[in-house]
Design an enzyme around this catalytic site. Structure first.
Site, PDB file in Angstrom:
ATOM      1  N   SER A 179       0.836  -1.201   0.000  1.00 35.96           N
ATOM      2  CA  SER A 179       0.000   0.000   0.000  1.00 35.96           C
ATOM      3  C   SER A 179       0.863   1.239   0.000  1.00 35.96           C
ATOM      4  CB  SER A 179      -0.915  -0.002   1.229  1.00 35.96           C
ATOM      5  OG  SER A 179      -1.745   1.134   1.243  1.00 35.96           O
ATOM      6  N   HIS A 208       0.171   4.462   0.948  1.00 35.84           N
ATOM      7  CA  HIS A 208       0.119   5.467   2.014  1.00 35.84           C
ATOM      8  C   HIS A 208       0.896   5.079   3.260  1.00 35.84           C
ATOM      9  CE1 HIS A 208      -2.900   3.855   4.975  1.00 35.84           C
ATOM     10  NE2 HIS A 208      -3.201   3.082   3.956  1.00 35.84           N
ATOM     11  N   THR A 267      -9.999   2.951 -15.178  1.00 35.57           N
ATOM     12  CA  THR A 267      -8.982   3.919 -15.576  1.00 35.57           C
ATOM     13  C   THR A 267      -7.938   4.068 -14.486  1.00 35.57           C
ATOM     14  OG1 THR A 267     -10.614   5.120 -16.880  1.00 35.57           O
ATOM     15  CG2 THR A 267      -8.594   6.298 -16.314  1.00 35.57           C
ATOM     16  N   CYS A 315      -7.958   0.029  10.932  1.00 30.84           N
ATOM     17  CA  CYS A 315      -9.114  -0.588  10.293  1.00 30.84           C
ATOM     18  C   CYS A 315     -10.037  -1.265  11.297  1.00 30.84           C
ATOM     19  CB  CYS A 315      -8.650  -1.601   9.249  1.00 30.84           C
ATOM     20  SG  CYS A 315      -7.806  -0.830   7.854  1.00 30.84           S
TER      21      CYS A 315
END
Length: 378
Positions: free
Chosen positions: A197, A199, A235, A323
């Site tokens: 990931s 971030h 996209t 999370c």
């Protein structure tokens, strides 16, 4: 304002921000377009793919860009399960995985798959031999993290990879907390699928990647266009992809020196906390863990109260996975490790990174005694 919650997210690196600004201005094309605007950004996407591959030890063609680590985990687990159902329906994971892995397995359980959740010991480590014994004729996938997001404990990934290769089973590794902090080598560690990931390493939120080694059968989660070699429709997030590539480049160059610097800060923090509050205890293996992470139980105290008081002093830390925040239950990771509930309720995760300094650690240790004294008097 002192930020010590890098395992939740990291601030965008200044060099990363500078690298992506042109892609919000003049380089705005769709990489699937064949005209000049598309070609201009298509090259930047492929350069970023190469940077990711260099950092984690795989071929650029094996990198699929996603929106985040959770999507990568879902894509790996559900994609392998769907593509290999004719071979078997057994998946092995561990009891301390990120919710993205545990809940993906829980979903598949309702779809008729059999899930084995391996336990961990008091140090938070899984036993490779127990894993080897759990693999059967119907086993199609092992999903085990590289480093735990709450304790920083490093799993024996190389051993797990070797076992999976020997038994002909796919190995998915959630390396979201690991990439950019310690060396990762998909080829050398026999990792078939790897989640990461952006971030967590200085790129913005909203970009991640899944490595899928050549020859692994995987059904896509998203259906639509032919992006990412027909493996992930939609996209491309060009600015995010460029940011991830730049963050990986920086991590490759600075990882060794930065890991040593941050580990010194972490060790200083731990030593200071133990001197101030002798009842405190470290959760997880003392040596075999990320250099960035310290999970400390302040036995007899409530973590929420401690976090609030630290926040009032401008210090941001957490009590576990971002999370899983907002829940009132004790950490399932610490419960799986056999940590006493009273100690688990007082656990605080300090996770350090690029912006942290010795002065900040000293400030934390300076305000902590008064906070602890006040909380003990309640």
């Amino acid at each position: 304002m002192i930020y010590m919650d890098y395992n939740a997210t990291a601030p965008v690196h200044p060099e990363v921000l500078e690298a992506i600004l042109p892609f919000y201005r003049e380089q705005f094309g769709n990489p699937s377009s064949i005209h000049w605007a598309g070609r201009m950004v298509k090259g930047a996407v492929e350069e970023a793919r190469e940077e990711v591959a260099r950092l984690v030890g795989c071929a650029p063609s094996e990198v699929i860009f996603t929106s985040c680590g959770s999507e990568s985990d879902n894509m790996a687990i559900k994609g392998v399960a769907a593509a290999n159902r004719s071979k078997g329906n057994h998946i092995i994971t561990t009891s301390v995985e990120h919710p993205a892995v545990l809940n993906s397995c829980h979903y598949l359980e309702h779809e008729g798959y059999r899930i084995t959740r391996l336990p961990v010991d008091r140090d938070g480590l899984v036993d490779p031999q127990e894993l080897k014994s759990a693999i059967g004729d119907k086993t199609i996938l092992v999903s085990a993290m590289f480093a735990n997001n709450e304790t920083g404990v490093l799993f024996p990934v190389r051993e797990i990879g070797a076992i999976c290769r020997e038994r002909g089973v796919y190995f998915h590794c959630d390396a979201v907390q690991t990439v950019g902090k310690v060396p990762v080598d998909c080829r050398g560690m026999d990792i078939g699928l790897l989640s990461l990931s952006g971030h967590k390493i200085g790129a913005p939120k909203g970009i991640g990647a899944l490595v899928v080694r050549k020859g692994i059968k995987l059904h896509p989660l998203l259906h639509g266009g032919a992006q990412e070699r027909n493996r992930r429709a939609g996209t491309e997030n060009v600015a995010g992809i460029v940011a991830l590539g730049k963050a990986c480049q920086i991590a490759k160059e600075e990882m060794s020196s930065e890991a040593a610097r941050v580990q010194q800060l972490r060790d200083r923090l731990e030593k200071g906390v133990m001197a101030i509050f002798p009842q405190a205890s470290l959760n997880g293996h003392r040596e075999n863990r990320l250099p960035t992470t310290a999970n400390i139980s302040f036995t007899g105290l409530e973590a929420d109260s401690l976090l609030l008081n630290l926040d009032l002093q401008g210090i941001a830390v957490s009590s576990g996975s971002a999370c899983s925040s907002g829940t009132l239950k004790a950490s399932p990771v610490l419960a799986a490790m056999g940590v006493d509930p009273a100690s688990a309720k007082g656990s605080v995760r300090f996770s350090l990174g690029r912006t942290n300094t010795e002065e900040e650690v000293n400030y934390l240790l300076g305000v902590l005694p008064e906070i602890l004294q006040r909380l003990q008097q309640k």
